[in-house]
Design a protein around this motif. Structure first.
Motif, PDB file in Angstrom:
ATOM      1  N   MET A  72       0.850  -1.189   0.000  1.00 53.02           N
ATOM      2  CA  MET A  72       0.000   0.000   0.000  1.00 53.02           C
ATOM      3  C   MET A  72       0.890   1.244   0.000  1.00 53.02           C
ATOM      4  SD  MET A  72      -3.091  -1.254   2.538  1.00 53.02           S
ATOM      5  CE  MET A  72      -4.238  -0.025   1.880  1.00 53.02           C
ATOM      6  N   THR A  73       1.499   1.518  -1.133  1.00 56.50           N
ATOM      7  CA  THR A  73       2.533   2.540  -1.194  1.00 56.50           C
ATOM      8  C   THR A  73       1.992   3.947  -0.934  1.00 56.50           C
ATOM      9  OG1 THR A  73       2.252   2.597  -3.606  1.00 56.50           O
ATOM     10  CG2 THR A  73       3.986   1.177  -2.727  1.00 56.50           C
ATOM     11  N   VAL A  74       0.799   4.244  -1.441  1.00 52.76           N
ATOM     12  CA  VAL A  74       0.210   5.572  -1.230  1.00 52.76           C
ATOM     13  C   VAL A  74      -0.109   5.780   0.241  1.00 52.76           C
ATOM     14  CG1 VAL A  74      -1.770   7.041  -1.735  1.00 52.76           C
ATOM     15  CG2 VAL A  74      -0.709   5.717  -3.572  1.00 52.76           C
ATOM     16  N   GLU A 119       2.998   6.184   2.343  1.00 46.77           N
ATOM     17  CA  GLU A 119       3.582   7.517   2.200  1.00 46.77           C
ATOM     18  C   GLU A 119       2.816   8.533   3.040  1.00 46.77           C
ATOM     19  OE1 GLU A 119       4.597  10.833  -1.289  1.00 46.77           O
ATOM     20  OE2 GLU A 119       3.919   8.811  -1.831  1.00 46.77           O
ATOM     21  N   PHE A 120       1.489   8.362   3.155  1.00 43.08           N
ATOM     22  CA  PHE A 120       0.663   9.315   3.890  1.00 43.08           C
ATOM     23  C   PHE A 120       0.690   9.075   5.393  1.00 43.08           C
ATOM     24  CE2 PHE A 120      -3.572  10.740   5.430  1.00 43.08           C
ATOM     25  CZ  PHE A 120      -3.478  12.082   5.098  1.00 43.08           C
ATOM     26  N   LEU A 121       0.638   7.812   5.811  1.00 46.86           N
ATOM     27  CA  LEU A 121       0.534   7.474   7.233  1.00 46.86           C
ATOM     28  C   LEU A 121       1.846   6.997   7.841  1.00 46.86           C
ATOM     29  CD1 LEU A 121      -2.849   5.499   7.303  1.00 46.86           C
ATOM     30  CD2 LEU A 121      -2.475   7.912   7.848  1.00 46.86           C
ATOM     31  N   GLY A 122       2.759   6.519   7.025  1.00 45.29           N
ATOM     32  CA  GLY A 122       3.992   5.949   7.549  1.00 45.29           C
ATOM     33  C   GLY A 122       3.915   4.443   7.655  1.00 45.29           C
ATOM     34  N   ASP A 123       4.988   3.843   8.125  1.00 44.87           N
ATOM     35  CA  ASP A 123       5.048   2.395   8.264  1.00 44.87           C
ATOM     36  C   ASP A 123       4.139   1.922   9.386  1.00 44.87           C
ATOM     37  OD1 ASP A 123       6.881   2.176   6.215  1.00 44.87           O
ATOM     38  OD2 ASP A 123       8.619   2.293   7.552  1.00 44.87           O
TER      39      ASP A 123
END
Length: 372
Positions: free
Chosen positions: A21-23, A26-30
């Motif tokens: 879930m790359t998007v 990027e928005f929430l972090g790991d």
């Protein structure tokens, strides 16, 4: 506390598939590395996510519902799972709550509407409908079995676009079985048939390979749809993103989510934005505590051990290990030793309430979700 708070829950999302879930990453972090389910099925897990309690009899009430407790002038919930509906108390506290309708009846439901869920006649009617549905799949276009993420996101954005203060809860069914993404390697009808074969233990090795591709496709499709949600909400929105349980994709010879206590089902992706998570270990019972910014029911801001129970099986989890009736494994499933964690598991088994079992749930909702 900020004026907007959002809980996003995903059905059947494995910890190790959050990486695709790359998007969202990027928005929430790991993901938090040691977040755990309290059960292996949705009806029980959401007693923890929404109620902050360990699973028992199905459903929640006003004393175990984070939406009731949250101080927000407008609360909007959208469920895509019939076990998360007003029938089970999940509409409590919301100004508007959308769930799969029990009134828009197809042939199957019209036949069954005057039967009790546990009746023999209901079971016969369900099997007849399944046969009819199988014929339909061969002669006509096949639809998604659940409301799509795109629809859910559109409804929520439309409802909150002109509001400055709100609490939202969105539950997505992707990637719950049947695995049938829009851009899968086979048609939707074939995808649903393959899913049924792997779930019923009748799949070939080729079926299993395709099913794993389809599951990943569902995860990636959800991530693609979520980009619109992440772009639409205020930047300072407090967000929690979490799965209810994982999914077996052929491990131990099993598919789906049954009562097997294992990392693939118990370890969850959990990510946040504007909500700090400081504990080494997080349980689903801590979700309301994090949303409310105060301890609620059985939740805690700091925990060393999490617990789960399902169908007479019990597990204890810490930042490194999962202890079950079968022994101890690492979070990646390798054999390990942890006597202290095994002792904690045994103590939990002695005091834990018995969660509801699948056989005790209404058959109409089970059948709608593909379990019958």
């Amino acid at each position: 506390m900020t004026d907007t708070t959002l809980l996003v829950t995903v059905d059947s999302l494995r910890y190790d598939y959050y990486q695709y879930m790359t998007v969202t990453r990027e928005f929430l972090g790991d993901s938090h590395p040691a977040t755990f389910a309290t059960n292996t099925a949705t009806p029980s897990c959401f007693q923890s996510i929404i109620g902050g309690i360990y699973p028992g009899e199905v459903g929640v009430d006003a004393d175990s519902n984070v939406a009731v407790e949250l101080d927000s002038p407008y609360k909007y919930g959208i469920s895509t799972n019939r076990f998360l509906s007003g029938r089970y108390g999940y509409n409590l506290g919301f100004d508007h709550f959308t769930a799969p309708s029990r009134h828009d009846k197809g042939l199957k439901d019209k036949v069954a509407e005057h039967m009790t869920p546990q009746s023999t006649l209901f079971g016969v009617a369900s099997r007849v409908w399944n046969a009819v549905q199988g014929i339909q799949r061969r002669v006509s276009a096949v639809d998604r079995e659940y409301r799509t993420a795109a629809d859910v996101i559109s409804e929520f954005i439309d409802a909150t676009d002109d509001r400055e203060e709100w609490f939202g809860w969105l539950h997505f069914m992707e990637p719950h079985h049947p695995y049938n993404p829009n851009d899968g390697p086979v048609s939707r009808g074939e995808a649903q048939q393959i899913t049924r074969r792997v779930l019923n233990g009748r799949a070939s090795d080729h079926d299993a390979e395709i099913a794993r591709q389809l599951y990943r496709g569902e995860v990636e499709e959800l991530d693609y749809r979520l980009e619109r949600l992440w772009d639409a909400i205020p930047d300072d929105t407090r967000i929690l993103f979490v799965a209810d349980h994982g999914e077996l994709l052929g491990e131990y010879g099993e598919w789906g989510h049954h009562a097997t206590m294992c990392p693939e089902l118990l370890r969850l992706p959990l990510a946040s934005r504007n909500i700090p998570i400081e504990s080494d270990v997080v349980s689903l019972i801590d979700i309301p505590t994090l949303l409310l910014d105060r301890e609620y029911n059985h939740g805690s801001f700091q925990r060393e051990t999490a617990f789960a129970a399902s169908n007479g099986n019990h597990a204890a989890m810490n930042r490194n290990h999962v202890a079950t009736d079968d022994g101890v494994v690492t979070l990646d499933g390798d054999s390990a030793e942890d006597e202290e964690l095994m002792a904690a598991r045994a103590e939990f088994e002695d005091r834990a309430d018995r969660p509801v079992t699948k056989d005790e749930l209404p058959e109409d909702d089970l059948e709608a979700l593909g379990y019958l």
